[in-house]
Design a protein around this motif. Structure first.
Motif, PDB file in Angstrom:
ATOM      1  N   LEU A  43       5.710   0.004  21.936  1.00 55.35           N
ATOM      2  CA  LEU A  43       5.958  -0.574  20.623  1.00 55.35           C
ATOM      3  C   LEU A  43       6.264  -2.055  20.714  1.00 55.35           C
ATOM      4  N   VAL A  44       7.178  -2.414  21.579  1.00 57.11           N
ATOM      5  CA  VAL A  44       7.597  -3.812  21.693  1.00 57.11           C
ATOM      6  C   VAL A  44       6.460  -4.692  22.210  1.00 57.11           C
ATOM      7  N   ASP A  45       5.850  -4.283  23.308  1.00 55.22           N
ATOM      8  CA  ASP A  45       4.852  -5.129  23.961  1.00 55.22           C
ATOM      9  C   ASP A  45       3.589  -5.327  23.130  1.00 55.22           C
ATOM     10  N   LYS A  46       3.243  -4.342  22.308  1.00 57.31           N
ATOM     11  CA  LYS A  46       1.994  -4.424  21.549  1.00 57.31           C
ATOM     12  C   LYS A  46       2.203  -4.713  20.067  1.00 57.31           C
ATOM     13  N   SER A  47       3.440  -5.022  19.692  1.00 61.64           N
ATOM     14  CA  SER A  47       3.734  -5.221  18.276  1.00 61.64           C
ATOM     15  C   SER A  47       3.019  -6.440  17.702  1.00 61.64           C
ATOM     16  N   ARG A  48       3.073  -7.549  18.404  1.00 62.01           N
ATOM     17  CA  ARG A  48       2.428  -8.772  17.877  1.00 62.01           C
ATOM     18  C   ARG A  48       0.912  -8.614  17.852  1.00 62.01           C
ATOM     19  N   GLU A  49       0.363  -7.973  18.856  1.00 63.55           N
ATOM     20  CA  GLU A  49      -1.079  -7.718  18.927  1.00 63.55           C
ATOM     21  C   GLU A  49      -1.533  -6.844  17.754  1.00 63.55           C
ATOM     22  N   ALA A  50      -0.716  -5.875  17.425  1.00 60.99           N
ATOM     23  CA  ALA A  50      -1.060  -4.978  16.313  1.00 60.99           C
ATOM     24  C   ALA A  50      -1.118  -5.733  14.995  1.00 60.99           C
ATOM     25  N   ILE A  51      -0.116  -6.587  14.747  1.00 66.19           N
ATOM     26  CA  ILE A  51      -0.102  -7.362  13.506  1.00 66.19           C
ATOM     27  C   ILE A  51      -1.269  -8.343  13.477  1.00 66.19           C
ATOM     28  N   GLN A  52      -1.603  -8.888  14.627  1.00 65.19           N
ATOM     29  CA  GLN A  52      -2.727  -9.822  14.676  1.00 65.19           C
ATOM     30  C   GLN A  52      -4.040  -9.123  14.333  1.00 65.19           C
ATOM     31  N   TRP A  53      -4.180  -7.871  14.764  1.00 62.27           N
ATOM     32  CA  TRP A  53      -5.389  -7.116  14.410  1.00 62.27           C
ATOM     33  C   TRP A  53      -5.486  -6.950  12.902  1.00 62.27           C
ATOM     34  N   LEU A  54      -4.364  -6.650  12.264  1.00 62.66           N
ATOM     35  CA  LEU A  54      -4.359  -6.543  10.810  1.00 62.66           C
ATOM     36  C   LEU A  54      -4.770  -7.870  10.174  1.00 62.66           C
ATOM     37  N   MET A  55      -4.171  -8.949  10.644  1.00 65.04           N
ATOM     38  CA  MET A  55      -4.474 -10.270  10.089  1.00 65.04           C
ATOM     39  C   MET A  55      -5.930 -10.655  10.321  1.00 65.04           C
ATOM     40  N   ASP A  56      -6.417 -10.403  11.522  1.00 72.29           N
ATOM     41  CA  ASP A  56      -7.799 -10.775  11.852  1.00 72.29           C
ATOM     42  C   ASP A  56      -8.810 -10.000  11.019  1.00 72.29           C
TER      43      ASP A  56
ATOM     44  N   LYS B  87       1.002  -0.163  -1.951  1.00 71.47           N
ATOM     45  CA  LYS B  87      -0.229  -0.012  -2.726  1.00 71.47           C
ATOM     46  C   LYS B  87      -1.310  -0.941  -2.191  1.00 71.47           C
ATOM     47  N   GLY B  88      -0.927  -2.190  -1.932  1.00 70.85           N
ATOM     48  CA  GLY B  88      -1.881  -3.151  -1.393  1.00 70.85           C
ATOM     49  C   GLY B  88      -2.330  -2.801   0.007  1.00 70.85           C
ATOM     50  N   LEU B  89      -1.404  -2.286   0.814  1.00 70.00           N
ATOM     51  CA  LEU B  89      -1.736  -1.905   2.185  1.00 70.00           C
ATOM     52  C   LEU B  89      -2.748  -0.767   2.192  1.00 70.00           C
ATOM     53  N   PHE B  90      -2.534   0.245   1.362  1.00 70.14           N
ATOM     54  CA  PHE B  90      -3.482   1.362   1.306  1.00 70.14           C
ATOM     55  C   PHE B  90      -4.853   0.886   0.829  1.00 70.14           C
ATOM     56  N   GLN B  91      -4.891   0.059  -0.194  1.00 70.30           N
ATOM     57  CA  GLN B  91      -6.168  -0.413  -0.710  1.00 70.30           C
ATOM     58  C   GLN B  91      -6.906  -1.240   0.332  1.00 70.30           C
ATOM     59  N   TRP B  92      -6.169  -2.063   1.080  1.00 71.46           N
ATOM     60  CA  TRP B  92      -6.793  -2.869   2.135  1.00 71.46           C
ATOM     61  C   TRP B  92      -7.374  -1.963   3.213  1.00 71.46           C
ATOM     62  N   HIS B  93      -6.597  -0.979   3.655  1.00 67.80           N
ATOM     63  CA  HIS B  93      -7.091  -0.044   4.670  1.00 67.80           C
ATOM     64  C   HIS B  93      -8.344   0.685   4.180  1.00 67.80           C
ATOM     65  N   LEU B  94      -8.310   1.130   2.944  1.00 67.36           N
ATOM     66  CA  LEU B  94      -9.428   1.879   2.380  1.00 67.36           C
ATOM     67  C   LEU B  94     -10.696   1.032   2.358  1.00 67.36           C
ATOM     68  N   GLU B  95     -10.588  -0.182   1.895  1.00 67.71           N
ATOM     69  CA  GLU B  95     -11.754  -1.059   1.810  1.00 67.71           C
ATOM     70  C   GLU B  95     -12.273  -1.442   3.183  1.00 67.71           C
ATOM     71  N   LEU B  96     -11.372  -1.707   4.144  1.00 67.24           N
ATOM     72  CA  LEU B  96     -11.810  -2.069   5.494  1.00 67.24           C
ATOM     73  C   LEU B  96     -12.509  -0.899   6.169  1.00 67.24           C
TER      74      LEU B  96
ATOM     75  N   GLY C  13      -8.305  -9.309   7.861  1.00 67.76           N
ATOM     76  CA  GLY C  13      -8.176  -9.696   6.460  1.00 67.76           C
ATOM     77  C   GLY C  13      -6.901  -9.305   5.759  1.00 67.76           C
ATOM     78  N   ALA C  14      -5.943  -8.693   6.465  1.00 72.31           N
ATOM     79  CA  ALA C  14      -4.661  -8.358   5.840  1.00 72.31           C
ATOM     80  C   ALA C  14      -3.901  -9.642   5.523  1.00 72.31           C
ATOM     81  N   ARG C  15      -3.356  -9.713   4.338  1.00 66.24           N
ATOM     82  CA  ARG C  15      -2.650 -10.915   3.902  1.00 66.24           C
ATOM     83  C   ARG C  15      -1.143 -10.658   3.889  1.00 66.24           C
ATOM     84  N   PHE C  16      -0.455 -11.356   4.759  1.00 66.18           N
ATOM     85  CA  PHE C  16       0.990 -11.197   4.894  1.00 66.18           C
ATOM     86  C   PHE C  16       1.720 -12.344   4.211  1.00 66.18           C
TER      87      PHE C  16
END
Length: 528
Positions: free
Chosen positions: A115-128, A163-172, A130-133
């Motif tokens: 969890l700790v070591d891959k946390s930043r990588e995971a968020i970066q995947w979301l951002m890359d 709500k936004g997170l689910f819609q983003w996942h669904l569209e991606l 199109g997830a908007r934080f």
């Protein structure tokens, strides 16, 4: 055996973890189907009901700025706002310390490190993708001395929250080629009778049963069992059948049942769960898809909580809110009638978050005096008015005494400020360790709360690659992965806020990559 359909990867469950797994597998070239038990209008799992806040390591504000958006969706933050932000880095050491502290050292060290070591990588995947934080100004900072002071290590959430997170996942997922089927529950896993390898699933859809083969395997991401009163009572104990369900009504332990039936190893804190102070007037058996997370009532560090006997029962300030909110639901449930009252004076209530405490969200009980407030509370279930008034007065006296003894200390909601009830001349048997300020300025305000259960901590044993382990062999069951709230062994008693969503992405991606690779190898062997 003959199957009705064949896919490379089958994902069971359409929340944050399931979609992370499905999209990752599809991006790796696999043909993927995601099976969701709920109809579209009720889909999204617990993800839909979250604040979409993710915890990850980061190197300070400059590390995040290139990826941040404003709440209106525009990219970047204005310089005048940046200049007002105070935000410390959140290091791996910090994250490990928080996990170790809140789980009392019981978290599986391998999973915690993952969890700790891959946390930043995971968020970066979301951002890359199109997830908007945006920065969590309203949840994780206080405006004091002209500065937004962020606290607790968790600083971001996705625009639109759950709500936004689910819609983003669904569209991606759709864009990535994932086949998504709603109203399609998985019934059981289909295995090889000789090797016990998972070959596919049996499903129910459109009024009939059918089978789906999975060349690379099946990924279980269908949550815990928090929406089942029977399983809550069985594992969490008596009284848990009356807890309110914060999120989806569809998480009733389907994945646990399917995996256990083929010999999967169970792991983790089966008597534990994530449960919060929740609006007592909320729906009982599922979350509200309009208000979602707004029924959370997390303003207790700014005041006190009392039960119907008029007595305090927790140290409201023993730690920052996002390290205590997930355990106080359990404490409320232990109280007579399973309810409590959060109470503030005017000095405390001015800090409350409008999205949780606005008059169109909750029933605020207000009065100009404590005596009048006590009278109102008796109409809501308070049994002992005199005890309530005595409790507040004893609390106030302890606060005033501490302030006299520690004149240099000052109230600061953004840090553990040490403003306590525990002085040398006077102290309480049940302390308030931080943010202890007397309730003395009207108008006074109270809200009735109960226990809202979010997810359960007991789940399946898995490797850091999300491979589900077999009870008999203690080795991975071929073709079976898990991710999300069905994972056991990581959280015990408590968890650091925002780490569940992050781990869902991490393990979802591990599962998706592993299943896609297995499908590819299976195809190559078949061709050769």
């Amino acid at each position: 055996m003959a199957f009705d359909e064949i896919f490379d990867v089958v994902v069971v469950g359409g929340g944050n973890a399931g979609f992370s797994a499905a999209t990752t597998a599809a991006q790796a070239g696999a043909r993927v189907v995601l099976l969701e038990k709920a109809p579209l209008e009720e889909a999204g799992g617990n993800t839909y009901f979250t604040a979409a806040a993710y915890r990850c390591c980061f190197d300070g504000l400059d590390d995040l700025l290139p990826y941040l958006y404003q709440p209106d969706g525009s990219k970047g933050l204005p310089q005048d706002l940046i200049d007002k932000i105070e935000m410390a880095p959140y290091t791996k050491t910090d994250f490990h310390a928080d996990i170790d502290r809140v789980t009392k050292g019981r978290a599986d060290p391998v999973l915690a490190t993952t969890l700790v070591d891959k946390s930043r990588e995971a968020i970066q995947w979301l951002m890359d993708n199109g997830a908007r934080f945006t920065l969590s100004f309203n949840r994780q900072s206080f405006l004091t001395d002209g500065k937004y002071k962020f606290w607790g290590g968790m600083v971001m959430n996705m625009i639109g929250q759950g709500k936004g997170l689910f819609q983003w996942h669904l569209e991606l997922a759709e864009k990535s080629g994932v086949v998504i089927r709603f109203s399609c529950p998985a019934i059981n896993l289909i295995t090889d009778p000789t090797t016990n390898a998972v070959l596919g699933v049996k499903v129910y859809s459109n009024g009939k049963f059918s089978t789906i083969a999975a060349r690379g395997g099946v990924i279980l991401a269908c949550g815990g069992f928090q929406a089942s009163p029977a399983l809550r009572t069985k594992y969490l104990g008596p009284g848990w059948d009356i807890a309110h369900v914060r999120g989806t009504k569809y998480n009733v332990g389907d994945g646990h049942r399917m995996a256990e039936s083929i010999g999967a190893m169970l792991e983790g804190n089966y008597s534990g769960c994530h449960s919060v102070a929740w609006d007592a007037n909320s729906p009982r058996n599922s979350g509200d898809r309009v208000l979602t997370n707004q029924f959370t009532k997390s303003g207790y560090p700014l005041g006190i909580m009392v039960n119907v006997d008029g007595k305090r029962f927790v140290d409201e300030g023993f730690d920052l809110r996002n390290f205590t909110y997930a355990i106080f639901g359990r404490e409320i449930l232990k109280q007579p009638q399973g309810i409590a009252f959060q109470v503030w004076d005017a000095n405390g209530s001015k800090w409350l978050r409008k999205e949780e405490y606005a008059d169109d969200v909750t029933t605020n009980l207000r009065a100009e005096s404590l005596e009048e407030l006590a009278d109102i509370l008796t109409t809501k279930g308070l049994v002992n008015k005199r005890q309530f008034l005595d409790t507040v007065e004893e609390f106030n006296e302890a606060c005033r005494n501490f302030q006299k003894e520690q004149e240099t200390r000052a109230f600061d909601p953004a840090i553990r400020d040490g403003m306590s009830t525990q002085g040398k001349l006077r102290s309480l048997s049940l302390p308030k360790s931080n943010w202890a300020m007397p309730l003395e300025k009207g108008p006074f305000q109270a809200v009735e709360v109960t226990c809202g259960i979010t997810f359960t901590f007991g789940g399946l044993a898995a490797t850091p690659k999300a491979e589900v382990l077999c009870e008999a062999t203690r080795k991975p069951i071929e073709g079976l992965w898990c991710a999300g709230e069905i994972l056991g062994g990581l959280f015990f008693n408590n968890y650091p806020g925002g780490s569940g969503l992050t781990m869902g992405v991490i393990m979802g991606r591990e599962a998706g990559q592993g299943a896609a690779e297995k499908a590819k190898c299976s195809s190559e062997q078949h061709i050769s």
